[in-house]
Design an enzyme around this catalytic site. Structure first.
Site, mmCIF file in Angstrom:
data_model
loop_
_atom_site.group_PDB
_atom_site.id
_atom_site.type_symbol
_atom_site.label_atom_id
_atom_site.label_comp_id
_atom_site.label_asym_id
_atom_site.label_seq_id
_atom_site.Cartn_x
_atom_site.Cartn_y
_atom_site.Cartn_z
ATOM 1 N N GLN A 153 -59.004 22.273 7.572
ATOM 2 C CA GLN A 153 -57.566 22.331 7.340
ATOM 3 C C GLN A 153 -57.100 21.258 6.357
ATOM 4 O O GLN A 153 -55.975 21.344 5.846
ATOM 5 C CB GLN A 153 -56.799 22.221 8.659
ATOM 6 C CG GLN A 153 -56.837 20.852 9.323
ATOM 7 C CD GLN A 153 -56.195 20.851 10.701
ATOM 8 O OE1 GLN A 153 -56.776 21.306 11.676
ATOM 9 N NE2 GLN A 153 -54.979 20.325 10.789
ATOM 10 N N CYS A 159 -53.368 23.240 12.008
ATOM 11 C CA CYS A 159 -54.381 23.597 13.006
ATOM 12 C C CYS A 159 -54.073 24.936 13.673
ATOM 13 O O CYS A 159 -54.966 25.758 13.895
ATOM 14 C CB CYS A 159 -54.479 22.502 14.064
ATOM 15 S SG CYS A 159 -52.969 22.318 15.034
ATOM 16 N N HIS A 302 -53.023 19.706 19.471
ATOM 17 C CA HIS A 302 -53.967 20.297 18.519
ATOM 18 C C HIS A 302 -54.343 21.713 18.946
ATOM 19 O O HIS A 302 -54.639 21.947 20.113
ATOM 20 C CB HIS A 302 -55.215 19.404 18.441
ATOM 21 C CG HIS A 302 -56.138 19.726 17.317
ATOM 22 N ND1 HIS A 302 -55.696 20.114 16.076
ATOM 23 C CD2 HIS A 302 -57.491 19.714 17.226
ATOM 24 C CE1 HIS A 302 -56.745 20.326 15.285
ATOM 25 N NE2 HIS A 302 -57.843 20.102 15.962
#
Ligand SMILES: *[C@@H]1O[C@H](CO)[C@@H](O)[C@H](O)[C@H]1NC(C)=O
Length: 372
Positions: A153, A159, A302
């Site tokens: 990324q 993410c 995340h």
């Protein structure tokens, strides 16, 4: 190996230890710390400066000014101390120098994570309860061809888009038998889907997003393009979506309950699952099964992809039968275990079970009948 060879090897290593300790430079506290943090096999007698140099060389780091360089060196040393703390709190994993070792925890969170919100929407469809008695002891979608290569990324809080493409890539594979890498950039540029229930929950490219929002977007937009047709730039851009190039479409999606057997059953039945996780231990993670004593279940920051679970194939004997989840991350192959993370099962450690969603892809026939 015969006895003589073994003996000479032992002798050799004893000798080199002796020689090394005779010529060792005076140690500072930093050197001692580095010895404890840097994995065995690295030259343990180098100074903090040398470790910083090799870190810079290994990850191609360059700093614009001397001030910046000196500041990053201080951050690097602070991260060595953090890695040591993490090692104590998380003894079954290995923590140390990673490509994120020159970032403060705040910078790391801002640039490399990007999960927008901490709570699941109440109105999302719940996955049906599945039978769990016939689940295999070990399972890994990589062995069944449902997982694309590890992506990166970069310095963008996207993410959530990688977690989304990973789940749809798997679902599309299950529906069609074809593994196609899908476009994160389409999501970054075009998906501004919000959750009606909550403020600040809209998908916002490099500024974060949520996988269930992204499924909703893909459902409405018609699907996702191939990675090669809409390649990743790692920056927010204007939407260049071309509906005629859609290759994978969402049929439906749902949220999986907190129950670990249900998560496993959904994984095996529907393909890799999107999950949210608290990534605090991931900045210093090098390998092994992460199972920290303390890690908040609520600070999910995340988005990653659950691809399997296992018990075997992990070296330390004392940990051999402890089950773990296998997680695909989006920080490149030069992070973790070739881009993957292992975390223990059974206790919702770091919130790994708290935000799990599953998606189903349209079959080709469904798609053509839709067009006609
Ligand atoms: C999609 O819908 C079908 C039919 O209602 C259901 O059985 C299935 O579990 C759903 N799949 C997902 C991933 O939500």
């Amino acid at each position: 190996m015969d006895r003589t060879t073994l003996f000479s090897l032992v002798l050799l290593s004893l000798l080199s230890t002796t020689v090394a300790s005779t010529v060792a430079p005076k140690e500072t506290d930093d050197d001692l710390l580095i010895r404890q943090v840097v994995s065995a096999g690295d030259d343990q007698l180098l100074s903090a400066e040398h470790h910083f140099s090799s870190f810079k060389a290994r990850f191609g780091k360059a700093y614009e000014t001397e001030e910046e360089h000196d500041y990053r060196f201080e951050v690097f040393k602070a991260n060595l101390r953090r890695a040591k703390t993490h090692q104590k709190l998380d003894p079954n994993a290995v923590h140390g120098v990673t490509k994120f070792s020159d970032l403060t925890p705040g910078e790391f969170r801002k640039k490399f994570l990007g999960l927008k919100r901490l709570r699941l929407p109440a109105d999302t469809q719940k996955a049906p309860i599945l039978p769990t008695n016939d689940l295999p002891a070990d399972f890994d979608w990589r062995d069944h061809g449902a997982v694309t290569l590890v992506k990166d990324q970069g310095s963008c809080g996207s993410c959530w888009s990688f977690s989304t493409t990973g789940a749809l890539e798997g679902a599309h594979f299950l529906a069609t038998g074809e593994l196609v890498s899908l476009s994160e950039q389409q999501l970054v540029d075009c998906d501004h889907q919000c959750d009606p229930e909550e403020k600040n929950s809209c998908d916002a490219g490099c500024n974060g997003g949520l996988m269930t929002n992204a499924y909703e977007y893909a459902l409405k937009a018609g699907g996702l393009q191939r990675e090669v047709d809409y390649p990743y730039t790692g920056k927010d851009g204007t939407c260049k979506f071309d509906k005629t190039k859609v290759v994978a479409s969402v049929a439906n999606f749902s949220v999986v309950s907190l129950d670990e057997d249900q998560i496993a059953a959904n994984l095996v039945k529907n393909g890799p699952l999107s999950i949210g996780i608290n990534a605090v231990f991931m900045q210093t993670y090098i390998g092994g099964v992460s199972c920290p004593y303390i890690c908040s279940k609520h600070m999910l920051d995340h988005g990653v992809l659950l691809v399997g679970y296992g018990t075997a194939g992990y070296a330390p004997i004392r940990f051999k039968d402890k089950p773990y989840w296998i997680i695909k991350n989006s920080w490149g192959e030069n992070w973790g275990e070739q881009g993957y993370y292992k975390i223990c099962r059974g206790r919702n450690v770091c919130g790994v079970d708290s935000m799990v969603s599953t998606v189903a892809a349209l079959h080709m026939e469904d798609k053509s009948s839709e067009i006609h």
